[in-house]
Design a protein around this motif. Structure first.
Motif, short mmCIF file in Angstrom:
data_model
loop_
_atom_site.label_atom_id
_atom_site.label_comp_id
_atom_site.label_asym_id
_atom_site.label_seq_id
_atom_site.Cartn_x
_atom_site.Cartn_y
_atom_site.Cartn_z
N THR A 2 0.84 -1.19 0.00
CA THR A 2 0.00 0.00 0.00
C THR A 2 0.87 1.23 0.00
O THR A 2 2.04 1.20 0.37
N LEU A 4 0.79 5.43 1.09
CA LEU A 4 0.13 6.57 1.70
C LEU A 4 0.82 7.82 1.19
O LEU A 4 1.99 7.81 0.83
N GLN A 87 -8.28 11.12 6.56
CA GLN A 87 -7.25 10.15 6.92
C GLN A 87 -7.77 9.12 7.91
O GLN A 87 -7.28 8.00 7.95
N ARG A 90 -9.32 6.60 5.70
CA ARG A 90 -8.24 5.76 5.17
C ARG A 90 -7.81 4.71 6.20
O ARG A 90 -7.67 3.53 5.88
N ASP A 91 -7.61 5.15 7.43
CA ASP A 91 -7.10 4.24 8.45
C ASP A 91 -8.08 3.13 8.82
O ASP A 91 -7.68 2.07 9.30
N LYS A 94 -6.96 -0.06 6.94
CA LYS A 94 -5.61 -0.61 7.01
C LYS A 94 -5.59 -2.12 7.16
O LYS A 94 -4.69 -2.80 6.64
N LEU A 114 -6.17 -0.62 0.73
CA LEU A 114 -5.40 0.60 0.51
C LEU A 114 -4.49 0.52 -0.70
O LEU A 114 -3.71 1.44 -0.93
N TYR A 119 -8.46 1.52 -3.87
CA TYR A 119 -9.02 2.64 -3.11
C TYR A 119 -9.56 3.71 -4.06
O TYR A 119 -10.61 4.30 -3.80
N TYR A 160 -7.76 11.99 1.68
CA TYR A 160 -7.62 10.66 2.28
C TYR A 160 -6.16 10.32 2.58
O TYR A 160 -5.89 9.44 3.39
N VAL A 162 -4.02 8.94 0.47
CA VAL A 162 -3.63 7.71 -0.23
C VAL A 162 -2.95 8.11 -1.53
O VAL A 162 -3.30 9.14 -2.12
#
Length: 297
Positions: A2, A4, A87, A90-91, A94, A114, A119, A160, A162
């Motif tokens: 993934t 970030l 965020q 997003r988390d 995970k 992710l 995503y 986000y 990402v």
């Protein structure tokens, strides 16, 4: 693996806020007219649908999944650049990872929510939701308006945190991306099939509704839900999900959409209170902006 990303300012996007078209349309309560279009299309990407199947309460308690998911997504849009739950959204993803079902004896591929391509597809369905809703049920959008919505959606996605490597650069490239996904990539995944099962089977009685009341409500509610859901999906999705749809139904759907786009309906809608026209998240966003402007005056 993934990826970030940080959230620097980008010159290739337009900001969100009270003047943005994404704000204008995303929280509009007429959005219910498109049915569950984005949710169904999201789950037609095999990796995303498998993640929901393996990790979500979607099957056991669909209402709880929706109730939990909508507020942070809405407030990612209607928050500010430095105060939004992007965020956190997003988390939440995970630990959504696993293996895809193996096929033809091949080693099972792994998925992770992710992964940028996965995503971004989830986000793309929301972008397309805004474009489809506005163009179908509010007004025919100009090319400039479509481009503007897309450039605003890039600022939205970057909230986000990402990687944006999968995000098309322009609206024209987004259209190409969308067509390729619909024509070549998405499938009739069982998660998506479950999500539209009521089209042919009808909704089960909701909790809190008496059997007697549902006996009278269901004959009206179920056909309307099926009409909005099936009509609100791209033709390719209907085929992949084996949803019944006739030419007559399509004509009726287009007449229904044209009614909502008509001048008198828009004139009336624009004069209704904001509490009627927008959901509570959009109302909160506009109110926060007004409060900030007054504080700085």
């Amino acid at each position: 693996m993934t990826e970030l990303a940080e959230q620097p300012q980008h010159a290739d996007s337009l900001p969100l806020g009270p003047e943005s078209l994404v704000w204008k349309y995303f929280g509009d309560n007429r959005m219910y007219l498109i049915g569950p279009r984005p949710a169904v299309l999201q789950n037609m990407l095999a990796e995303l649908g498998q993640g929901v199947l393996d990790h979500s309460v979607f099957f056991a308690d669909t209402a709880a999944r929706v109730k939990r998911s909508i507020p942070p997504i809405m407030m990612t849009v209607y928050g500010s650049d430095d105060d939004n739950p992007g965020q956190k959204v997003r988390d939440f993803h995970k630990n959504i990872k696993g293996e895809m079902p193996s096929q033809d004896g091949q080693p099972a591929a792994r998925y992770h929510a992710l992964d940028p391509e996965t995503y971004y597809w989830a986000h793309a369905t929301f972008v397309e939701q805004v474009l489809y809703f506005a163009d179908t049920f509010v007004k025919r959008l100009s090319d400039d308006e479509k481009e503007r919505i897309y450039l605003e959606s890039k600022a939205w996605y970057r909230r986000y945190g990402v990687s944006d490597r999968a995000m098309p650069a322009t609206y024209a490239e987004f259209v190409q991306y969308w067509d390729r996904m619909m024509d070549e990539i998405v499938v009739g995944h069982k998660t998506a099939q479950y999500g539209v099962g009521y089209v042919t089977k009808g909704f089960p009685k909701p909790k809190g509704v008496s059997p007697l009341a549902w006996k009278f409500i269901a004959p009206v509610f179920n056909p309307m839900a099926a009409f909005l859901t099936t009509g609100g999906l791209p033709p390719r999705a209907r085929v992949l999900l084996d949803l019944p749809w006739t030419e007559r139904q399509e004509r009726n759907y287009q007449r229904f959409a044209a009614f909502w786009r008509s001048g008198p309906v828009n004139w009336l809608w624009d004069r209704l209170p904001m509490s009627v026209r927008y959901n509570k998240f959009a109302q909160q966003g506009y109110a926060s902006q007004r409060a900030g402007q007054h504080a700085g005056a």
